[in-house]
Design a protein around this motif. Structure first.
Motif, PDB file in Angstrom:
ATOM      1  N   UNK A 174       0.827  -1.209   0.000  1.00  0.00           N
ATOM      2  CA  UNK A 174       0.000   0.000   0.000  1.00  0.00           C
ATOM      3  C   UNK A 174       0.860   1.257   0.000  1.00  0.00           C
ATOM      4  N   UNK A 175       1.900   1.265   0.811  1.00  0.00           N
ATOM      5  CA  UNK A 175       2.812   2.409   0.858  1.00  0.00           C
ATOM      6  C   UNK A 175       3.436   2.657  -0.515  1.00  0.00           C
ATOM      7  N   UNK A 176       3.927   1.592  -1.127  1.00  0.00           N
ATOM      8  CA  UNK A 176       4.560   1.721  -2.435  1.00  0.00           C
ATOM      9  C   UNK A 176       3.574   2.154  -3.514  1.00  0.00           C
ATOM     10  N   UNK A 177       2.373   1.615  -3.461  1.00  0.00           N
ATOM     11  CA  UNK A 177       1.350   1.960  -4.439  1.00  0.00           C
ATOM     12  C   UNK A 177       0.981   3.435  -4.315  1.00  0.00           C
ATOM     13  N   UNK A 178       0.779   3.889  -3.093  1.00  0.00           N
ATOM     14  CA  UNK A 178       0.438   5.296  -2.875  1.00  0.00           C
ATOM     15  C   UNK A 178       1.564   6.207  -3.351  1.00  0.00           C
ATOM     16  N   UNK A 179       2.797   5.778  -3.131  1.00  0.00           N
ATOM     17  CA  UNK A 179       3.939   6.578  -3.580  1.00  0.00           C
ATOM     18  C   UNK A 179       3.967   6.695  -5.096  1.00  0.00           C
ATOM     19  N   UNK A 180       3.764   5.594  -5.785  1.00  0.00           N
ATOM     20  CA  UNK A 180       3.803   5.624  -7.244  1.00  0.00           C
ATOM     21  C   UNK A 180       2.674   6.470  -7.834  1.00  0.00           C
ATOM     22  N   UNK A 181       1.581   6.591  -7.088  1.00  0.00           N
ATOM     23  CA  UNK A 181       0.418   7.345  -7.564  1.00  0.00           C
ATOM     24  C   UNK A 181       0.315   8.718  -6.901  1.00  0.00           C
ATOM     25  N   UNK A 182       1.391   9.170  -6.280  1.00  0.00           N
ATOM     26  CA  UNK A 182       1.364  10.393  -5.460  1.00  0.00           C
ATOM     27  C   UNK A 182       1.017  11.654  -6.252  1.00  0.00           C
ATOM     28  N   UNK A 183       1.355  11.715  -7.521  1.00  0.00           N
ATOM     29  CA  UNK A 183       1.098  12.905  -8.333  1.00  0.00           C
ATOM     30  C   UNK A 183      -0.145  12.760  -9.198  1.00  0.00           C
ATOM     31  N   UNK A 184      -1.052  11.914  -8.759  1.00  0.00           N
ATOM     32  CA  UNK A 184      -2.298  11.668  -9.485  1.00  0.00           C
ATOM     33  C   UNK A 184      -3.471  11.916  -8.536  1.00  0.00           C
ATOM     34  N   UNK A 185      -4.710  11.867  -9.019  1.00  0.00           N
ATOM     35  CA  UNK A 185      -5.874  12.064  -8.135  1.00  0.00           C
ATOM     36  C   UNK A 185      -6.153  10.865  -7.212  1.00  0.00           C
TER      37      UNK A 185
END
Length: 245
Positions: A174-185
């Motif tokens: 979850x942490x990694x997924x959120x990081x990869x999507x950090x600049x998206x909605x």
């Protein structure tokens, strides 16, 4: 109308979360490993007056099942606004670190971690079509490394080596997924429904499915100002929900 897919939604917290999203105007795909159970759940919802639900056969441990589910959902909608990775298994008890067989770890991790990864990756294209996509990975405060290292924590002695390892690994995903999507909605969070009385724990929980479903649905519907990349347990932290990893 916003759309949501919930894995393992034919009963328990998943079913209650579906009900709460339906109450808030969502169309909900009821993911169920057994399609008959899924259809039964949809009928129960219809009996309560909720028409915007559809059963989808989805076994998170079977990639062909996931691919078929993605195709079926894609035939209904081009946009998925919410993915709730709720399906999980506990692996049975006892779960002593020195005695639990490796096969038990493999089986539980295949569902609780790999299942989340499989489903998330399979439905990412539909989620990217949403203006405000949300991913909720259903977790447990019982997999917090910090809390399980604290002798003063109320559940310190409640160790389950297999289950907690699988969910702690899911939290890291979850942490990694959120990081990869950090600049998206996207908003991506691991959310604990609380110690809720369901079949999952032989109804030993102290909370209700209504409470658990409300906590999950809340983070499925958060606004653009809501948190992302967090571990949330409102049972542990009633004020902000934020919980140590």
């Amino acid at each position: 109308m916003r759309t949501a897919l919930i894995t393992g939604a034919n009963k328990g917290i998943g079913f209650e979360t579906a009900k709460q999203l339906l109450e808030n105007g969502y169309f909900v795909f009821i993911g169920s490993r057994n399609i008959d159970n899924g259809e039964s759940a949809v009928q129960q919802l219809k009996d309560k007056g909720f028409e915007n639900a559809k059963a989808i056969r989805l076994d998170v441990a079977d990639i062909s099942s996931i691919e078929n589910a993605r195709q079926e959902v894609g035939e209904q909608t081009d946009v998925l606004d919410v993915l709730i990775n709720n399906a999980g298994i506990n692996g049975g008890m006892p779960q002593a670190a020195l005695e639990a067989p490796v096969e038990a770890f493999q089986s539980v991790i295949d569902t609780n971690l790999y299942g989340v990864i499989r489903v998330t990756q399979a439905f990412m294209d539909l989620l990217r079509n949403s203006k405000e996509p949300r991913i909720v990975n259903v977790s447990s405060s019982g997999c917090s490394l910090t809390l399980h290292s604290d002798p003063d924590w109320i559940y310190y002695s409640h160790k389950a080596a297999v289950y907690t390892a699988s969910k702690a690994a899911m939290n890291m995903y979850t942490i990694n997924l959120a990081y990869e999507l950090r600049d998206t909605p996207f908003k991506v969070n691991a959310v604990c429904p609380g110690f809720v009385a369901t079949d999952f724990n032989n109804h030993r929980g102290t909370g209700t499915v209504e409470e658990g479903g409300q906590r999950i649905a809340k983070y499925a519907m958060i606004t653009k100002d809501g948190p992302t990349g967090k571990f949330i347990s409102e049972e542990y932290n009633p004020e902000t929900g934020e919980t140590p990893w």
